[in-house]
Scaffold this active site. Structure first.
Site, short mmCIF file in Angstrom:
data_model
loop_
_atom_site.label_atom_id
_atom_site.label_comp_id
_atom_site.label_asym_id
_atom_site.label_seq_id
_atom_site.Cartn_x
_atom_site.Cartn_y
_atom_site.Cartn_z
N LYS A 183 8.26 21.36 -2.00
CA LYS A 183 8.80 20.80 -0.77
C LYS A 183 9.68 19.61 -1.17
O LYS A 183 9.22 18.48 -1.29
CB LYS A 183 7.67 20.36 0.18
CG LYS A 183 8.06 20.35 1.67
CD LYS A 183 9.10 19.29 2.02
CE LYS A 183 8.53 17.89 1.94
NZ LYS A 183 9.60 16.84 2.20
N ALA A 185 12.64 16.71 -0.76
CA ALA A 185 13.02 15.84 0.36
C ALA A 185 14.18 16.48 1.13
O ALA A 185 15.07 17.09 0.55
CB ALA A 185 13.43 14.47 -0.16
N GLY A 238 5.88 9.37 -3.16
CA GLY A 238 6.46 8.81 -1.95
C GLY A 238 5.75 7.53 -1.56
O GLY A 238 5.16 6.84 -2.39
N SER A 239 5.77 7.23 -0.28
CA SER A 239 5.23 5.96 0.21
C SER A 239 3.71 5.97 0.25
O SER A 239 3.08 7.03 0.37
CB SER A 239 5.77 5.66 1.61
OG SER A 239 5.19 6.53 2.57
N GLU A 260 1.59 9.49 -6.49
CA GLU A 260 2.40 8.44 -7.10
C GLU A 260 3.12 7.75 -5.97
O GLU A 260 4.11 8.27 -5.43
CB GLU A 260 3.36 9.05 -8.13
CG GLU A 260 4.01 8.01 -9.02
CD GLU A 260 5.46 7.74 -8.64
OE1 GLU A 260 5.69 6.67 -8.01
OE2 GLU A 260 6.32 8.56 -8.97
N LEU A 261 2.59 6.58 -5.58
CA LEU A 261 2.99 5.96 -4.31
C LEU A 261 3.80 4.69 -4.55
O LEU A 261 4.44 4.53 -5.58
CB LEU A 261 1.74 5.71 -3.47
CG LEU A 261 0.83 6.94 -3.29
CD1 LEU A 261 -0.42 6.58 -2.52
CD2 LEU A 261 1.58 8.08 -2.62
N CYS A 294 10.92 3.92 -7.81
CA CYS A 294 9.57 3.45 -7.50
C CYS A 294 9.11 2.36 -8.46
O CYS A 294 8.18 1.61 -8.15
CB CYS A 294 8.58 4.62 -7.50
SG CYS A 294 8.62 5.58 -9.01
N GLU A 394 8.78 -3.49 -1.20
CA GLU A 394 9.91 -3.05 -2.02
C GLU A 394 11.19 -3.16 -1.19
O GLU A 394 11.24 -2.68 -0.06
CB GLU A 394 9.74 -1.59 -2.43
CG GLU A 394 8.61 -1.32 -3.40
CD GLU A 394 8.51 0.17 -3.71
OE1 GLU A 394 8.94 0.58 -4.80
OE2 GLU A 394 8.00 0.91 -2.86
#
Length: 492
Positions: A183, A185, A238-239, A260-261, A294, A394
């Protein structure tokens, strides 16, 4: 330069992939992909939904029944072929990436090679994963373990590194013997679709790779992936907010997760550092992909003894960074990927000034060469307050925020005063300090006297609310495998 310049036109795909077919949405919906530099429409793609996602999961599950039995050598052969195809088609892949994401062609080519490195790495790891013989306390028993693939793996990739984040996840999954549902973005699906073309060309069987494209039905697609009992692994970059939501949804089936945020990376310059080394590392850590990574350096802590020299040298270097369309010669800073990213950055700059920071350079949106896209001047803010918004969030833009500090103890306390812990950077000539600070920082990765943190052979991931699990390294493939114990009675 545009997509019309592609040497291989088949790399430009405008459909999703389920099983062995390029498909439209079952609901008939579509969305458009836009060039963030020119705001031109690049492509129209299917707005796929939950039903499409379930079809992709079923295709992957069906393929898994045979793919799980392939040898590690065979999977490695396919991965190496895919790697070779990426290198062979680097110009086309980089162009697709630049026009949909905004990063420069030079950076895009670097990302293609970085992405390909994961395929090569996991080709090797596929044949290095093995079980063990365990000494049994009972003389009449023998115990051994084997490692087996989990099953269908859902791989959710972000827009800032749309090629590399796919290969880092999918390369490990396929090497382990899992089948995959991608999936990408909605802002940057074209890069993933081009990679799917090459993966199929490399020889991966039908159903091992499925691609769901969506921009507006992300929640529906995500729920379908999390709620399916056939999906046994989900990897997301992502977030933190979305990561927590996915973790909650996946808890119903206890689906294994890699998350992995968000990050808020400290970049610490001690007064024994070489100014030139510190500035070069800072520019690399801050301005790569226009500050949209990130692990971008978000809080730049500079010891008082070197603060004035460092800030002056940094401003001079940043002044020389050319802003513009990523396909143009000499451009270093491309557009941000979203209009709202520019709005957020401007809000951070204004907030910092209101809390006492000095504006040393930049600070405003801009239109280089009258381009209508999402551009922001490279910005340097001095003497930041820890009360500023950028201290907690961020900024995800080409904005440097400088925080002076006095002592090692003080800066460690400030650096660790954060809910997330992904990356960090330390610039010092003192070997004892390198070790002390690296061990004391509450993060998953530390770069010392350098502005990058990632390589295919190095595990990537964070602590605290930056998530859990690791990508890359020997640990990356383990995330897609389970250990089975086999106990045997050998009594006469």
């Amino acid at each position: 330069m545009s997509l019309a310049s592609l040497k291989r036109k088949d790399l430009f795909q405008q459909h999703g992939l389920i099983g062995d077919k390029w498909v439209s949405s079952s609901g008939g919906g579509t969305f458009t992909v836009t060039n963030p530099a020119t705001l031109e429409t690049l492509a129209t793609l299917p707005e796929m939904n939950g039903a499409d996602t379930e079809s992709a999961i079923t295709a992957a599950h069906t393929a898994f029944q045979s793919f799980r039995k392939t040898t590690a050598r065979q999977r490695a052969t396919w991965l190496r072929k895919w790697h070779a195809l990426c290198v062979e088609n680097i110009d086309d892949l980089a162009l697709i990436l630049t026009v949909e994401n905004g990063k420069t062609l030079a950076e895009a080519k670097g990302e293609v090679l970085y992405a390909a490195s994961f395929l090569e790495w996991f080709a090797g790891e596929a044949e290095r994963v093995h079980g063990e013989v365990v000494p049994a306390s009972n003389a009449n028993q023998r115990i051994l373990t084997v490692k087996q693939p989990l099953g269908v793996a859902a791989c959710l990739a972000p827009w800032n590194f749309p090629i590399a984040m796919i290969t880092r996840k999918v390369g490990a999954a396929l090497a382990a013997g899992c089948t995959t549902v991608w999936k990408p973005a909605g802002e940057t699906p074209l890069s993933a679709l081009a990679q799917a073309v090459l993966a199929r060309e490399a020889g991966f069987p039908s159903g091992t790779i499925n691609v769901i494209t969506t921009l507006n039905s992300v929640a529906e697609v995500g729920a379908a992936l999390c709620n399916s009992k056939l999906v046994r692994k989900l990897s997301f970059t992502g977030s933190t907010r979305i990561g927590k939501l996915l973790a909650s949804q996946c808890s119903q089936n206890l689906t294994k997760l890699s998350l992995e945020l968000g990050g808020n990376s400290p970049f610490i310059v001690f007064d024994d550092a070489k100014v030139e080394t510190a500035v070069e590392a800072c520019i690399l850590a801050k301005f790569r992909n226009s500050g949209q990574t990130c692990v971008t350096a978000n809080r730049i802590f500079v010891q008082e003894g070197i603060y004035d020299r460092f800030s002056a040298a940094l401003v001079e270097k940043v002044k020389a960074l050319k802003v513009g369309n990523g396909v143009e010669e000499g451009v270093i800073i491309g557009p941000l990927t979203h209009e709202r990213a520019v709005e957020k950055a401007v809000a951070h700059i204004k907030d910092a000034q209101e809390k006492g920071a000095s504006l040393l350079l930049g600070g405003s949106p801009c239109q280089p060469n009258n381009l209508p896209g999402y551009f922001l001047e490279p910005t340097v803010l001095g003497k930041m307050s820890t009360e500023a918004l950028t201290t907690r969030e961020e900024v995800f833009a080409p904005v440097v925020a400088l925080y002076p500090f006095k002592t090692e103890e003080e800066v460690l306390a400030k650096a660790n005063d954060c809910d997330v812990g992904l990356g960090s950077y330390v610039i010092t000539e003192s070997m004892p300090r390198m070790w002390r600070v690296a061990e004391s920082l509450e993060v998953g990765m530390v770069g010392i006297n350098m502005g990058t943190l990632s390589a295919a052979e190095s595990p990537f991931g964070g602590v605290k609310e930056s998530g859990y699990g690791r990508e890359g390294g020997r640990q990356g493939i383990e995330e897609y495998m389970t250990v089975k114990s086999i106990l045997m009675n050998v009594a006469a």
